[in-house]
Write an enzyme that holds these catalytic residues in place. Structure first.
Site, PDB file in Angstrom:
ATOM      1  N   MET A 118       3.770 -13.782  -0.862  1.00  0.00           N
ATOM      2  CA  MET A 118       5.052 -13.247  -1.347  1.00  0.00           C
ATOM      3  C   MET A 118       5.828 -12.691  -0.158  1.00  0.00           C
ATOM      4  O   MET A 118       5.223 -12.359   0.877  1.00  0.00           O
ATOM      5  CB  MET A 118       4.840 -12.051  -2.305  1.00  0.00           C
ATOM      6  CG  MET A 118       3.959 -12.299  -3.491  1.00  0.00           C
ATOM      7  SD  MET A 118       4.890 -12.920  -4.889  1.00  0.00           S
ATOM      8  CE  MET A 118       3.528 -13.408  -5.948  1.00  0.00           C
TER       9      MET A 118
ATOM     10  N   SER B  62       0.119  -2.552   7.795  1.00  0.00           N
ATOM     11  CA  SER B  62      -0.788  -1.396   7.849  1.00  0.00           C
ATOM     12  C   SER B  62      -2.239  -1.799   8.103  1.00  0.00           C
ATOM     13  O   SER B  62      -3.121  -0.943   8.100  1.00  0.00           O
ATOM     14  CB  SER B  62      -0.697  -0.610   6.528  1.00  0.00           C
ATOM     15  OG  SER B  62      -1.252  -1.344   5.458  1.00  0.00           O
TER      16      SER B  62
ATOM     17  N   LYS C  27      -0.918 -10.938  -2.733  1.00  0.00           N
ATOM     18  CA  LYS C  27      -2.314 -10.484  -2.665  1.00  0.00           C
ATOM     19  C   LYS C  27      -3.200 -11.461  -1.896  1.00  0.00           C
ATOM     20  O   LYS C  27      -4.053 -11.060  -1.106  1.00  0.00           O
ATOM     21  CB  LYS C  27      -2.847 -10.233  -4.072  1.00  0.00           C
ATOM     22  CG  LYS C  27      -2.125  -9.076  -4.745  1.00  0.00           C
ATOM     23  CD  LYS C  27      -2.635  -8.771  -6.121  1.00  0.00           C
ATOM     24  CE  LYS C  27      -1.673  -7.857  -6.869  1.00  0.00           C
ATOM     25  NZ  LYS C  27      -1.342  -6.604  -6.213  1.00  0.00           N
TER      26      LYS C  27
ATOM     27  N   GLY D 298     -13.183   6.396  -4.758  1.00  0.00           N
ATOM     28  CA  GLY D 298     -14.161   5.557  -4.075  1.00  0.00           C
ATOM     29  C   GLY D 298     -14.317   4.199  -4.721  1.00  0.00           C
ATOM     30  O   GLY D 298     -13.362   3.626  -5.257  1.00  0.00           O
TER      31      GLY D 298
ATOM     32  N   GLY E 260      -9.600   3.891  -5.925  1.00  0.00           N
ATOM     33  CA  GLY E 260      -8.668   4.666  -5.104  1.00  0.00           C
ATOM     34  C   GLY E 260      -9.375   5.856  -4.467  1.00  0.00           C
ATOM     35  O   GLY E 260     -10.424   5.717  -3.831  1.00  0.00           O
TER      36      GLY E 260
ATOM     37  N   ASP F 232      -5.844  -4.899  -1.290  1.00  0.00           N
ATOM     38  CA  ASP F 232      -6.012  -6.172  -0.574  1.00  0.00           C
ATOM     39  C   ASP F 232      -6.710  -5.956   0.769  1.00  0.00           C
ATOM     40  O   ASP F 232      -7.506  -6.797   1.205  1.00  0.00           O
ATOM     41  CB  ASP F 232      -4.651  -6.835  -0.347  1.00  0.00           C
ATOM     42  CG  ASP F 232      -3.934  -7.103  -1.652  1.00  0.00           C
ATOM     43  OD1 ASP F 232      -4.618  -7.360  -2.662  1.00  0.00           O
ATOM     44  OD2 ASP F 232      -2.693  -7.038  -1.664  1.00  0.00           O
TER      45      ASP F 232
END
Ligand code: RIB
Length: 302
Positions: A10, A290, A39, A224, A221, A251
């Site tokens: 994307m 990132s 993704k 964990g 998240g 991802d």
């Protein structure tokens, strides 16, 4: 090749917002970034940056975004033989990141919706030489099912990241995958069970094992990651960090896990590395922007 990612790409249109507009309202946002995302592509890039040899099977459009997407794969050392040009728009993802670093994403699949089982057949010789097939749900479900059957037929491990959540996903068609990696909301949607507490998540994950899955890896998240398998029930804590932008962290986790599990065969070790890699990604803005390189990541965990 180590890994074949059969999945989406994307163009990420990321607005950093103070708040979402109401119906009929226009609001100003302080910042914007254009990036490569999707993704499938994100997971491919994370694995490649860590040193895996990655082949991408995907469809780009015939617009101005397509060349940039292909060039980005090439810059990251990803094989683009099966990045197919299509008479359609490229997939795009308007993304809104709020001041709490949380994101809301709209996806327009575009060319991704035209990736078919025949595309897998066209790449069959090369895919069959890979050690892991990595899948997500931004392409047609029939193609996902076909890719899993392909992996089983050729004795290749398959990782299915059931994201974004798809109520129509048939567990009976995907239970043969080696690794199934929902987040908590995807787990809840697929099982119809609550996931508020860790015991809730455990119960829901165990029903997937009972349904025939081998390794259920639930990303939670800040709480964990939970790994359940026959004789295994392990909660690995998240690495604490100051989050700036969580877009694409899932991802980053999958790409890193894929890299290490292919390289070492050690699932627990690969999960620990993936936790650290994903945590590092949320300290920086953007999706692929990132993701640390192999050298940067080595510095973080040395
Ligand atoms: O998981 C993050 C990704 O979801 C973004 O890059 C966006 O493109 C959507 O696919």
């Amino acid at each position: 090749m180590d890994i074949a990612v059969i999945g989406s790409n994307m163009v990420d249109l990321i607005s950093y917002i103070n708040r979402m507009p109401r119906d009929g309202e226009t609001v100003e946002a302080p910042d914007f970034a254009l990036g490569c995302g999707g993704k499938g592509a994100n997971q491919a890039v994370a694995a490649a940056r860590l040193g895996s040899a990655v082949r991408m099977v995907t469809r780009v459009g015939n617009d101005l975004f397509a060349d940039n997407t292909v060039a980005n794969f090439e810059r990251n050392g990803i094989d683009t033989t099966y990045v197919l040009r299509t008479a359609a728009t490229s997939g795009v993802a308007p993304i809104f990141v709020n001041p709490d670093s949380q994101n809301s994403i709209i996806i327009v699949q575009g060319a991704n919706s035209l990736l078919t089982p025949a595309d897998i057949d066209a790449a069959a010789t090369e895919i069959s030489k890979c050690k892991l097939i990595v899948l997500q749900l931004e392409i047609p479900l029939e193609t996902v099912y076909y890719a899993i059957d392909f992996g089983v037929k050729h004795g290749i491990d398959v990782l299915l990241n059931p994201a974004p959540a798809q109520p129509d996903l048939l567990l009976s068609r995907v239970r043969a995958c080696t690794y199934f990696t929902p987040n908590e909301s995807e787990l809840s949607l697929l099982t119809g069970m609550p996931v508020e507490t860790i015991p809730d998540v455990r119960n829901a994950a165990h029903t997937l094992l009972e349904a025939g899955m081998r390794n259920v890896i639930v990303t939670l998240g800040g709480r964990g990651v939970l790994w359940v398998a026959e004789g295994v029930d392990m909660l690995l804590p998240a690495t604490p960090v100051e989050a700036v932008d969580t877009t694409g962290a899932g991802d980053a986790f999958i790409g890193c896990f894929s890299h290490y599990v292919v390289a070492t065969g050690d699932i627990e070790y690969s999960l620990r590395m993936a936790n650290r890699y994903a945590a590092d990604s949320v300290t920086k803005r953007g999706t692929q922007t990132s993701y640390a390189s192999k050298e940067e990541f080595a510095l973080l965990h040395s």
